[in-house]
Design a protein around this motif. Structure first.
Motif, PDB file in Angstrom:
ATOM      1  N   THR A 258       0.860  -1.186   0.000  1.00  0.00           N
ATOM      2  CA  THR A 258       0.000   0.000   0.000  1.00  0.00           C
ATOM      3  C   THR A 258       0.894   1.233   0.000  1.00  0.00           C
ATOM      4  O   THR A 258       1.696   1.415   0.927  1.00  0.00           O
ATOM      5  CB  THR A 258      -0.908   0.041   1.248  1.00  0.00           C
ATOM      6  OG1 THR A 258      -1.674  -1.162   1.317  1.00  0.00           O
ATOM      7  CG2 THR A 258      -1.835   1.246   1.190  1.00  0.00           C
ATOM      8  N   PHE A 259       0.780   2.060  -1.036  1.00  0.00           N
ATOM      9  CA  PHE A 259       1.615   3.248  -1.107  1.00  0.00           C
ATOM     10  C   PHE A 259       1.129   4.298  -0.111  1.00  0.00           C
ATOM     11  O   PHE A 259      -0.073   4.535   0.039  1.00  0.00           O
ATOM     12  CB  PHE A 259       1.632   3.813  -2.527  1.00  0.00           C
ATOM     13  CG  PHE A 259       2.483   3.006  -3.460  1.00  0.00           C
ATOM     14  CD1 PHE A 259       3.849   3.222  -3.540  1.00  0.00           C
ATOM     15  CD2 PHE A 259       1.931   1.990  -4.238  1.00  0.00           C
ATOM     16  CE1 PHE A 259       4.645   2.473  -4.388  1.00  0.00           C
ATOM     17  CE2 PHE A 259       2.718   1.217  -5.082  1.00  0.00           C
ATOM     18  CZ  PHE A 259       4.078   1.462  -5.152  1.00  0.00           C
ATOM     19  N   VAL A 260       2.099   4.930   0.560  1.00  0.00           N
ATOM     20  CA  VAL A 260       1.788   5.922   1.597  1.00  0.00           C
ATOM     21  C   VAL A 260       1.536   7.283   0.979  1.00  0.00           C
ATOM     22  O   VAL A 260       0.607   7.992   1.360  1.00  0.00           O
ATOM     23  CB  VAL A 260       2.938   5.991   2.626  1.00  0.00           C
ATOM     24  CG1 VAL A 260       2.670   7.082   3.658  1.00  0.00           C
ATOM     25  CG2 VAL A 260       3.127   4.634   3.303  1.00  0.00           C
ATOM     26  N   ASP A 261       2.365   7.670   0.005  1.00  0.00           N
ATOM     27  CA  ASP A 261       2.246   8.974  -0.651  1.00  0.00           C
ATOM     28  C   ASP A 261       1.603   8.800  -2.024  1.00  0.00           C
ATOM     29  O   ASP A 261       1.669   7.735  -2.640  1.00  0.00           O
ATOM     30  CB  ASP A 261       3.619   9.630  -0.790  1.00  0.00           C
ATOM     31  CG  ASP A 261       4.295   9.835   0.560  1.00  0.00           C
ATOM     32  OD1 ASP A 261       3.582  10.236   1.497  1.00  0.00           O
ATOM     33  OD2 ASP A 261       5.507   9.580   0.669  1.00  0.00           O
ATOM     34  N   THR A 262       1.024   9.886  -2.503  1.00  0.00           N
ATOM     35  CA  THR A 262       0.255   9.793  -3.752  1.00  0.00           C
ATOM     36  C   THR A 262       1.117   9.908  -4.997  1.00  0.00           C
ATOM     37  O   THR A 262       0.819   9.298  -6.019  1.00  0.00           O
ATOM     38  CB  THR A 262      -0.827  10.891  -3.793  1.00  0.00           C
ATOM     39  OG1 THR A 262      -0.209  12.172  -3.626  1.00  0.00           O
ATOM     40  CG2 THR A 262      -1.844  10.657  -2.682  1.00  0.00           C
ATOM     41  N   GLU A 263       2.179  10.714  -4.966  1.00  0.00           N
ATOM     42  CA  GLU A 263       2.984  10.906  -6.165  1.00  0.00           C
ATOM     43  C   GLU A 263       4.419  11.249  -5.790  1.00  0.00           C
ATOM     44  O   GLU A 263       4.719  11.620  -4.652  1.00  0.00           O
ATOM     45  CB  GLU A 263       2.404  12.010  -7.046  1.00  0.00           C
ATOM     46  CG  GLU A 263       2.302  13.361  -6.375  1.00  0.00           C
ATOM     47  CD  GLU A 263       1.700  14.426  -7.268  1.00  0.00           C
ATOM     48  OE1 GLU A 263       1.950  15.608  -7.012  1.00  0.00           O
ATOM     49  OE2 GLU A 263       0.992  14.057  -8.234  1.00  0.00           O
ATOM     50  N   ASN A 264       5.319  11.141  -6.786  1.00  0.00           N
ATOM     51  CA  ASN A 264       6.740  11.441  -6.623  1.00  0.00           C
ATOM     52  C   ASN A 264       7.321  10.764  -5.382  1.00  0.00           C
ATOM     53  O   ASN A 264       8.088  11.346  -4.622  1.00  0.00           O
ATOM     54  CB  ASN A 264       6.974  12.951  -6.552  1.00  0.00           C
ATOM     55  CG  ASN A 264       6.721  13.626  -7.877  1.00  0.00           C
ATOM     56  OD1 ASN A 264       6.505  12.963  -8.901  1.00  0.00           O
ATOM     57  ND2 ASN A 264       6.726  14.952  -7.890  1.00  0.00           N
ATOM     58  N   SER A 265       6.925   9.519  -5.170  1.00  0.00           N
ATOM     59  CA  SER A 265       7.384   8.767  -4.011  1.00  0.00           C
ATOM     60  C   SER A 265       7.194   7.285  -4.278  1.00  0.00           C
ATOM     61  O   SER A 265       6.318   6.882  -5.048  1.00  0.00           O
ATOM     62  CB  SER A 265       6.604   9.183  -2.757  1.00  0.00           C
ATOM     63  OG  SER A 265       6.885   8.300  -1.676  1.00  0.00           O
ATOM     64  N   ILE A 266       8.037   6.480  -3.647  1.00  0.00           N
ATOM     65  CA  ILE A 266       7.834   5.028  -3.677  1.00  0.00           C
ATOM     66  C   ILE A 266       7.599   4.504  -2.258  1.00  0.00           C
ATOM     67  O   ILE A 266       7.589   3.289  -2.041  1.00  0.00           O
ATOM     68  CB  ILE A 266       9.030   4.295  -4.318  1.00  0.00           C
ATOM     69  CG1 ILE A 266      10.303   4.517  -3.489  1.00  0.00           C
ATOM     70  CG2 ILE A 266       9.228   4.712  -5.763  1.00  0.00           C
ATOM     71  CD1 ILE A 266      11.440   3.571  -3.870  1.00  0.00           C
ATOM     72  N   ARG A 267       7.428   5.396  -1.300  1.00  0.00           N
ATOM     73  CA  ARG A 267       7.221   4.982   0.089  1.00  0.00           C
ATOM     74  C   ARG A 267       5.914   4.200   0.209  1.00  0.00           C
ATOM     75  O   ARG A 267       4.876   4.651  -0.261  1.00  0.00           O
ATOM     76  CB  ARG A 267       7.197   6.199   1.005  1.00  0.00           C
ATOM     77  CG  ARG A 267       7.468   5.872   2.477  1.00  0.00           C
ATOM     78  CD  ARG A 267       7.435   7.147   3.318  1.00  0.00           C
ATOM     79  NE  ARG A 267       8.403   8.119   2.868  1.00  0.00           N
ATOM     80  CZ  ARG A 267       9.677   8.149   3.253  1.00  0.00           C
ATOM     81  NH1 ARG A 267      10.113   7.243   4.101  1.00  0.00           N
ATOM     82  NH2 ARG A 267      10.488   9.075   2.796  1.00  0.00           N
ATOM     83  N   ARG A 268       6.009   3.039   0.842  1.00  0.00           N
ATOM     84  CA  ARG A 268       4.854   2.162   0.884  1.00  0.00           C
ATOM     85  C   ARG A 268       4.909   1.274   2.118  1.00  0.00           C
ATOM     86  O   ARG A 268       5.987   1.090   2.720  1.00  0.00           O
ATOM     87  CB  ARG A 268       4.800   1.295  -0.378  1.00  0.00           C
ATOM     88  CG  ARG A 268       6.018   0.408  -0.566  1.00  0.00           C
ATOM     89  CD  ARG A 268       6.246   0.059  -2.019  1.00  0.00           C
ATOM     90  NE  ARG A 268       7.337  -0.886  -2.233  1.00  0.00           N
ATOM     91  CZ  ARG A 268       8.619  -0.531  -2.310  1.00  0.00           C
ATOM     92  NH1 ARG A 268       8.985   0.741  -2.171  1.00  0.00           N
ATOM     93  NH2 ARG A 268       9.539  -1.451  -2.514  1.00  0.00           N
ATOM     94  N   HIS A 269       3.784   0.708   2.474  1.00  0.00           N
ATOM     95  CA  HIS A 269       3.715  -0.240   3.583  1.00  0.00           C
ATOM     96  C   HIS A 269       3.556  -1.640   3.005  1.00  0.00           C
ATOM     97  O   HIS A 269       2.699  -1.877   2.148  1.00  0.00           O
ATOM     98  CB  HIS A 269       2.546   0.071   4.521  1.00  0.00           C
ATOM     99  CG  HIS A 269       2.481  -0.842   5.702  1.00  0.00           C
ATOM    100  ND1 HIS A 269       3.329  -0.714   6.777  1.00  0.00           N
ATOM    101  CD2 HIS A 269       1.686  -1.921   5.958  1.00  0.00           C
ATOM    102  CE1 HIS A 269       3.055  -1.669   7.659  1.00  0.00           C
ATOM    103  NE2 HIS A 269       2.069  -2.410   7.187  1.00  0.00           N
TER     104      HIS A 269
END
Length: 652
Positions: A258-269
């Protein structure tokens, strides 16, 4: 202009240029002969090497000549035959010849180690003079070397004296105007070289060895100094940034993510449904350990009996590739799990603290994180990098001044704990004893631990304690590999008696191959490294999928059933949706290997693509789908964007 070149005043200058071109020609010819088995060249190809090389050599000779033209310009004509001019000219000429002799020798030894002209590695080595000088001293008979260079330089001076070049120069009678004209011509041509003759001019061929032979060592050195860090946004082909992140996020997405940020990011759980396991983890990063050293990959010299035995009883990555050709590039991949950024590794760059590292994921699970290194961690900025990312450090350090900036403690391996040491650090056995002591300490405090261990014994000068193996110390790479293997076996045997061993996973992985140079810009076979997970409690498993150093930890975390926040590019290789690919890079060329398709991104927005044959290690040009090229660009573009804009920072 001809009269100026023939004049007595400039006799030494013109003859020095001839000397430099001649010796450079001989060096190039020698390196060509050494490399002939690796080069498939036509007669025109050889001619191109020497003509292009002569162009660069002439530029270097001019750069060396500038101080002398300035000196002659300022020297009054009536002083030409003075004692002052003779002392300055003789001593200055000898010094310049000595410098060129050492540079020629350095080119030969650098080629022997890296099969390349000077590059950014040589620039880095200037910073770490202690290790480099001691390495040279232990690898070569330094007194004989220095004596030989002095004798050769004196011989050149003698030849110039016998041919009356000095005598004719001291009788020169050119006035200020003509000397000023020569000065202006020299400076003007030199400026043309500086601003118009790019070192990449020699990189237009299809054979990397031929391209490197076309260069001049000193010219390449200063080109590398100038381009030690490359801006991806300025030098490489780009796609729309939002599209790039969309491509990468689609690659990383699966049912557990599940991605944490909506755009310009790959941060995810990343969510796991199993019961989490929390074993201790010791990763041994082995210096310069190519897959080709092991019998599993066809080696018949039996120099890795321990690794060969462990291989069959471990979780092993059969088709794993290093992201780069240097230790700091391997560290970048194994700690950050990102594609390599152009230029320097993030380990050596500014603003590299408090990042989303593998260590920060371990810390989120309550682990102690610790970096162990057998040399001085000041080298290659290792201590600063690990210290600013929450790792405690144990090294054989001398430089203590900068450690006050970090919260994590630093421990120095004392003389009493060292039985053998060379230029690059203590022997692997001594390093492993330090690791044992660290593990004992963590266990006594009931703290789970994650250790990143970096070895040094498999590095020139290839020396190690006597009596361990049947190959004499200092005899070459074969002995160093055998000793490295022996030390791993002894370490595993020693820790098997420890109370913490049964709950401890040991990862064995190389930082990079022993040699990365081949006929191609990126020789894929020279990035192939072994990696295995030992004592994991998992049934022996052979992973044959194409993957990268950055995939080791996501795969391990999945096997341990960890749920965690991820800001890394690595993927679980065992996942059903995993798509095989690997990242391979030099400091300029960025490679993306997907199955048998290799896309290369290079400065000046160049994109090349090849079909790669794993059996023959041959690359054949072809036109891939636009989607594959976009995929390659997207991974590198987004990784660079995240680093430069703080997107790799940790939230933990």
């Amino acid at each position: 202009m001809k009269s100026l070149l023939r004049s007595n005043t400039f006799k030494i200058l013109t003859r020095f240029i001839i000397y430099f071109l001649l010796v450079s020609f001989l060096i190039r010819a020698g390196l060509l002969l050494i490399s002939l088995p690796k080069i498939d060249l036509s007669f025109l190809g050889v001619v191109k090497i020497f003509l292009t090389g002569a162009m660069f050599d002439f530029g270097v000779a001019l750069f060396f000549s500038i101080p002398y033209t300035v000196y002659l310009l300022l020297l009054p004509t009536k002083w030409s035959n003075s004692l002052f001019n003779k002392i300055v000219t003789y001593s200055g000429f000898f010094l310049v010849i000595l410098i060129t002799m050492f540079s020629f020798f350095a080119e030969i030894t650098f080629w022997d180690e890296f099969q390349s002209r000077f590059n950014f590695i040589a620039v880095d080595y200037l910073v770490y003079t202690y290790e480099v000088i001691h390495n040279i001293n232990e690898s070569y008979p330094l007194p004989l070397l220095i004596g030989g260079m002095i004798i050769l330089s004196m011989l050149v001076v003698y030849i110039f004296i016998k041919r009356s070049y000095f005598k004719e120069s001291f009788n020169g009678d050119l006035g200020f105007g003509k000397k000023a004209l020569m000065f202006l011509v020299t400076i003007s041509i030199s400026l043309v070289y500086i601003f118009s003759v790019n070192n990449s001019f020699a990189e237009s061929g299809k054979n990397r060895f031929a391209d490197e032979l076309s260069k001049a060592g000193i010219y390449s050195f200063f080109a590398a100094f100038k381009n030690n860090e490359l801006n991806f946004d300025k030098f490489y082909r780009l796609i729309d940034n939002q599209e790039a992140f969309k491509i990468v996020r689609n690659e990383l997405a699966d049912s557990n993510t599940t991605f944490v940020d909506t755009e310009n990011s790959i941060r995810r759980h990343i969510q796991s449904n199993g019961t989490e396991l929390h074993p201790n983890v010791i990763m041994i990063t082995i210096e310069s350990f190519s897959a080709g050293f092991m019998s599993h990959y066809g080696n018949r010299e039996n120099i890795t009996p321990v690794m060969d035995s462990l291989w069959e009883h471990s979780l092993r990555f059969n088709n794993l590739y290093a992201t780069g050709t240097r230790t700091v590039r391997g560290m970048e991949a194994l700690t950050l799990s990102v594609p390599p950024t152009p230029g320097n590794s993030i380990v050596r760059r500014p603003r590299n603290g408090h990042l989303s590292t593998v260590g920060s994921i371990f810390k989120s699970k309550g682990y102690e994180t610790h970096f162990f290194y057998g040399g001085d961690g000041y080298f290659d900025n290792m201590n600063q990098y690990f210290g600013s990312n929450g790792y405690s450090v144990t090294d054989r350090g001398r430089n203590l001044t900068s450690w006050d900036n970090f919260d994590a403690p630093r421990y120095i391996i004392p003389d009493s704990a060292v039985q053998f040491e060379n230029a690059w650090g203590i022997c692997d056995e001594d390093l492993y004893k330090a690791v044992e002591r660290g593990a004992d300490s963590s266990y006594s405090q009931s703290k789970p631990f994650y250790f990143f261990v970096m070895t040094t014994s498999n590095h020139r000068p290839y020396t190690y304690p006597p009596g361990r193996i049947d190959i004499p110390s200092g005899s070459g790479r074969k002995g160093a590999v055998r000793y490295t293997d022996y030390a791993i076996g002894k370490f595993l045997q020693d820790i098997s008696k420890k109370p913490w061993f049964q709950n401890t996973i040991v990862i064995l992985v190389a930082d990079h191959c022993a040699s990365s140079a081949g006929k191609d810009v990126i020789d894929v076979a020279k990035y192939h490294i072994p990696a295995m997970v030992v004592n994991s409690g998992i049934a022996p498993l052979s992973i044959d999928k194409l993957c990268s150093q950055i995939d080791i930890y996501p795969t391990l975390f999945s096997l341990l059933h960890w749920s965690y926040e991820s800001n890394i590019y690595g993927k679980d290789v065992l996942s059903p949706g995993y798509q095989e690919r690997a990242f391979l890079g030099t400091y300029q060329t960025l490679g993306y290997l997907k199955r048998d398709s290799l896309v290369l991104l290079a400065p000046q927005q160049n994109v090349d693509s090849y079909l790669y044959d794993y059996n023959t290690n041959q690359q054949k040009e072809y036109k891939p789908s636009p989607a594959l090229i976009q995929e390659a660009i997207a991974n590198y573009q987004t990784a660079y964007f995240l680093y430069k804009n703080g997107g790799l920072k940790s939230n933990i």
